[in-house]
Design a protein around this motif. Structure first.
Motif, short mmCIF file in Angstrom:
data_model
loop_
_atom_site.label_atom_id
_atom_site.label_comp_id
_atom_site.label_asym_id
_atom_site.label_seq_id
_atom_site.Cartn_x
_atom_site.Cartn_y
_atom_site.Cartn_z
N ILE A 90 57.54 4.02 23.30
CA ILE A 90 56.23 3.50 23.73
C ILE A 90 56.10 3.60 25.25
CG2 ILE A 90 54.82 1.40 23.91
CD1 ILE A 90 55.94 0.66 21.09
N ILE A 91 57.15 3.21 25.96
CA ILE A 91 57.14 3.34 27.42
C ILE A 91 57.02 4.81 27.81
CG2 ILE A 91 58.52 3.01 29.53
CD1 ILE A 91 57.36 0.42 28.48
N GLY A 92 57.69 5.69 27.06
CA GLY A 92 57.58 7.13 27.32
C GLY A 92 56.17 7.66 27.13
N LEU A 93 55.49 7.18 26.10
CA LEU A 93 54.09 7.57 25.89
C LEU A 93 53.23 7.15 27.08
CD1 LEU A 93 53.59 6.68 22.12
CD2 LEU A 93 53.58 8.96 23.14
N ILE A 94 53.45 5.93 27.53
CA ILE A 94 52.67 5.41 28.67
C ILE A 94 52.97 6.22 29.93
CG2 ILE A 94 52.34 3.41 30.19
CD1 ILE A 94 52.91 1.67 27.65
N ALA A 95 54.25 6.48 30.20
CA ALA A 95 54.63 7.26 31.39
C ALA A 95 54.08 8.67 31.31
CB ALA A 95 56.15 7.28 31.55
N GLY A 96 54.13 9.27 30.12
CA GLY A 96 53.59 10.62 29.95
C GLY A 96 52.10 10.68 30.22
N VAL A 97 51.37 9.70 29.72
CA VAL A 97 49.93 9.66 29.94
C VAL A 97 49.62 9.45 31.42
CG1 VAL A 97 47.83 8.32 29.49
CG2 VAL A 97 49.34 8.97 27.60
N ILE A 98 50.36 8.56 32.07
CA ILE A 98 50.15 8.32 33.51
C ILE A 98 50.37 9.60 34.30
CG2 ILE A 98 51.13 7.16 35.54
CD1 ILE A 98 51.58 4.71 33.73
N ASP A 99 51.36 10.39 33.91
CA ASP A 99 51.66 11.62 34.64
C ASP A 99 50.60 12.69 34.41
OD1 ASP A 99 53.47 13.19 36.34
OD2 ASP A 99 53.68 14.43 34.53
N ILE A 100 50.05 12.79 33.22
CA ILE A 100 49.14 13.90 32.95
C ILE A 100 47.68 13.61 33.33
CG2 ILE A 100 50.60 14.85 31.15
CD1 ILE A 100 48.52 13.78 29.12
N ILE A 101 47.32 12.37 33.59
CA ILE A 101 45.93 12.07 33.95
C ILE A 101 45.48 12.88 35.17
CG2 ILE A 101 44.40 10.27 34.87
CD1 ILE A 101 45.71 8.34 32.87
N MET A 153 42.57 15.92 35.28
CA MET A 153 41.46 15.87 36.22
C MET A 153 41.39 17.13 37.09
SD MET A 153 41.65 11.79 37.13
CE MET A 153 40.77 11.97 38.64
N GLN A 154 42.55 17.71 37.40
CA GLN A 154 42.60 18.93 38.20
C GLN A 154 42.41 20.19 37.35
OE1 GLN A 154 46.27 19.00 40.35
NE2 GLN A 154 45.85 17.08 41.41
N LYS A 155 42.27 20.00 36.04
CA LYS A 155 42.09 21.10 35.10
C LYS A 155 43.24 22.12 35.18
CE LYS A 155 37.05 20.87 34.77
NZ LYS A 155 36.76 19.59 35.17
N THR A 171 50.40 20.75 31.27
CA THR A 171 50.11 19.36 30.98
C THR A 171 50.95 18.86 29.81
OG1 THR A 171 47.86 19.71 31.77
CG2 THR A 171 48.24 17.74 30.48
N VAL A 172 51.02 19.65 28.74
CA VAL A 172 51.81 19.27 27.58
C VAL A 172 53.29 19.19 27.95
CG1 VAL A 172 52.55 20.00 25.28
CG2 VAL A 172 50.14 20.15 25.92
N SER A 173 53.75 20.13 28.75
CA SER A 173 55.15 20.14 29.19
C SER A 173 55.47 18.88 30.00
CB SER A 173 55.41 21.38 30.04
OG SER A 173 56.68 21.33 30.63
N ALA A 174 54.60 18.50 30.91
CA ALA A 174 54.83 17.31 31.73
C ALA A 174 54.81 16.05 30.88
CB ALA A 174 53.76 17.21 32.83
N PHE A 175 53.90 16.00 29.90
CA PHE A 175 53.86 14.83 29.03
C PHE A 175 55.18 14.65 28.29
CE2 PHE A 175 53.35 12.99 24.84
CZ PHE A 175 52.84 11.76 25.16
N PHE A 176 55.66 15.72 27.65
CA PHE A 176 56.91 15.61 26.90
C PHE A 176 58.10 15.37 27.81
CE2 PHE A 176 54.56 17.63 23.37
CZ PHE A 176 54.84 16.67 22.42
N HIS A 177 58.05 15.92 29.02
CA HIS A 177 59.14 15.67 29.98
C HIS A 177 59.27 14.17 30.23
CE1 HIS A 177 61.75 16.17 33.44
NE2 HIS A 177 60.93 15.39 34.11
N ARG A 205 46.86 23.95 30.14
CA ARG A 205 47.23 23.04 29.05
C ARG A 205 48.75 23.03 28.83
NH1 ARG A 205 43.67 23.83 24.24
NH2 ARG A 205 42.31 22.60 25.55
N TYR A 206 49.42 24.21 28.91
CA TYR A 206 50.86 24.23 28.68
C TYR A 206 51.61 23.43 29.73
CZ TYR A 206 51.15 27.88 32.27
OH TYR A 206 51.07 28.57 33.44
#
Length: 107
Positions: free
Chosen positions: A9-20, A24-26, A32-38, A29-30
């Motif tokens: 759950i903390i990982g989901l939150i951290a991933g979302v915080i990182d990809i926001i 926004m900078q468009k 963004t997805v990579s950073a989220f899973f990282h 997608r690859y």
């Protein structure tokens, strides 16, 4: 709550915080997805590891930066301007994950 579920759950939150900012900078997608899973998996590792001789408050930032080094090498090859931003994010998010794990009790 199970510690693995809590760290996910903390990982989901951290991933979302990182990809926001990335969304926004468009950015692609690859990326963004990579950073989220990282950050999803980095959070799980931070909350389930205990490194001796490193204070608890420093452990998250150290582990977050250490696990981001391969990404820094890959990105630094083509975009040296983003290296300090990525490194700062790794230290900041790693530290925040470590603090959350320390202060939010998991039974």
């Amino acid at each position: 709550m199970d510690k693995l579920l809590f760290s996910a759950i903390i990982g989901l939150i951290a991933g979302v915080i990182d990809i926001i900012p990335m969304i926004m900078q468009k950015l692609p997608r690859y990326s963004t997805v990579s950073a989220f899973f990282h950050y999803f998996f980095v959070s799980i590792i931070i909350l389930n590891v205990d490194i001796t001789h490193i204070p608890w408050w420093l452990e998250g930032g150290v582990v977050g930066l250490a696990l981001t080094i391969p990404m820094l090498i890959q990105v630094g090859h083509s975009d040296k301007k983003s290296l300090p931003i990525i490194a700062f994010n790794a230290i900041l998010l790693g530290t925040l994950v470590g603090l959350a794990g320390h202060y939010i009790s998991v039974s």
